[in-house]
Design a protein around this motif. Structure first.
Motif: not given
Length: 396
Positions: A293-296
């Motif tokens: 969902e996210s590359e953070e």
């Protein structure tokens, strides 16, 4: 009465290891394995875990695990082929296949189990395996268990691989030939030359097997080394662990549906060992969701990796040619390496020494694993300690 020969063997060899600086002392972490750990009551900046994304202590994964225990209990209760396949295991395998970009996936109890299981389920004494000389111990053991002819090629040397593949094929001795490699090599942090390996495999009709234990969650926007190179349709076996960047425990093999069907009826660790716990399965599903969902978290990890590498290089340390967060500080002599690691711990930084037989003699190193959970302040403190001890031991 215990065997005198056994006691003589153990005492002699333990003394020998300690004399040569090759005996590994095992430390106990008191509490969670996060960016800061406690050992013997002392807080230490932790640069030795494989918890790349900080997910091993993530509150969201903890909550998923707690709910799974409440709904499904603490254990699977049986091997997968009797009635130990829970709905959570099926959900996990669907999620793994989606994550790796394959038709299907199979879940195992550990990454080591995967290599013991998958290689020997497909390869036998009439086959050959071309194996990179720096492949992980679990690959080596899996190859031995298969009884196939093991042909080592020089590390990431594509000319040597091509020559040995050509020789193996032209000999006509083998029914099947596999080329097997780590995706990311755990001691130096370098990445396998997968495009060239796949090209050679296609030229000589070799099966391809990638152990992506240190690549999953790290490269390819989290999906791993194979995705990093866009080779999901070209690699037969994508294997990995769920205990490093994923933060939990277990392993998997991802590939074509018929490969997974075969492994479910012929790979012995799947057939004869109880499945991973419901909590592990559910937490792993959540971890993969977060990565997709996210590359953070990956961005934080890479920023911290570059920050630490630049700091150590600026001091003058040899950190090799790592292309990943794995950051070795290569010392050389085994006893000096052990002493260096001990002094780091005394000064508040936990970074373990790695010596022979894990790495070749004379290449002892302290391996650092910066994660998404470290702060710049922690890394600054670690770099300052490295400077102090490097000067103290005349390494800088």
């Amino acid at each position: 009465m215990t065997s005198q020969k056994l006691q003589h063997f153990l005492n002699k060899n333990l003394r020998d290891l300690k004399t040569k600086g090759l005996y590994n002392e095992i430390d106990t972490v008191e509490g969670a394995n996060g960016p800061v750990i406690t050992i013997n009551g002392k807080e230490l900046i932790n640069l030795s875990s494989n918890n790349y994304l900080g997910l091993a202590t993530d509150e969201r994964l903890k909550e998923e695990a707690i709910q799974a225990v409440k709904s499904h209990g603490v254990g699977a209760g049986a091997v997968r082929t009797i009635n130990g396949t829970l709905d959570l295991h099926n959900e996990l395998e669907r999620k793994l296949a989606e994550f790796k970009g394959t038709e299907a996936a199979i879940s195992y109890q550990s990454g080591f189990n995967c290599n013991m299981a998958a290689i020997s389920a497909v390869m036998d004494k009439n086959d050959a395996i071309l194996s990179d000389e720096l492949n992980h111990a679990s690959i080596i053991d899996g190859c031995r268990l298969s009884r196939a002819k093991i042909i080592r090629f020089n590390h990431s040397d594509m000319d040597d691989l091509r020559a040995k593949a050509k020789e193996a094929v032209e000999s006509g001795q083998y029914n099947k030939i596999m080329v097997i490699t780590d995706g990311v090599f755990s001691m130096d942090g370098d990445v396998a030359k997968l495009p060239e390996i796949v090209e050679i495999a296609e030229e000589f009709d070799l099966m391809t097997y990638v152990d992506d234990a240190h690549g999953s969650g790290v490269l390819g926007k989290g999906a791993g080394t194979v995705k990093h190179f866009g080779l999901q349709d070209k690699v037969d076996f994508q294997m990995g662990t769920l205990s490093k960047a994923i933060g939990v425990i277990g392993g998997y093999v991802a590939g074509k549906q018929n490969l997974i069907d075969w492994l479910k009826v012929r790979s012995r660790p799947f057939l004869f060992s109880t499945a991973v716990t419901p909590a592990d399965a559910k937490a792993t599903i959540k971890a993969i969701d977060l990565i997709m969902e996210s590359e953070e978290l990956q961005q934080n990890m890479w920023e911290n990796s570059e920050y630490l590498k630049n700091g150590l290089k600026k001091l003058g340390y040899d950190i090799g040619n790592s292309e990943t967060p794995i950051t070795p500080v290569i010392i050389g002599d085994e006893n000096t390496t052990q002493q260096f690691s001990k002094r780091l711990i005394e000064e508040g930084v936990y970074a373990k020494s790695i010596v022979f037989p894990t790495v070749p003699r004379g290449t002892g190193r302290v391996r650092n694993m910066p994660t998404a959970a470290h702060t710049k302040e922690m890394l600054d403190q670690a770099i300052a300690v490295y400077e102090k001890i490097g000067k103290e031991l005349n390494i800088l």
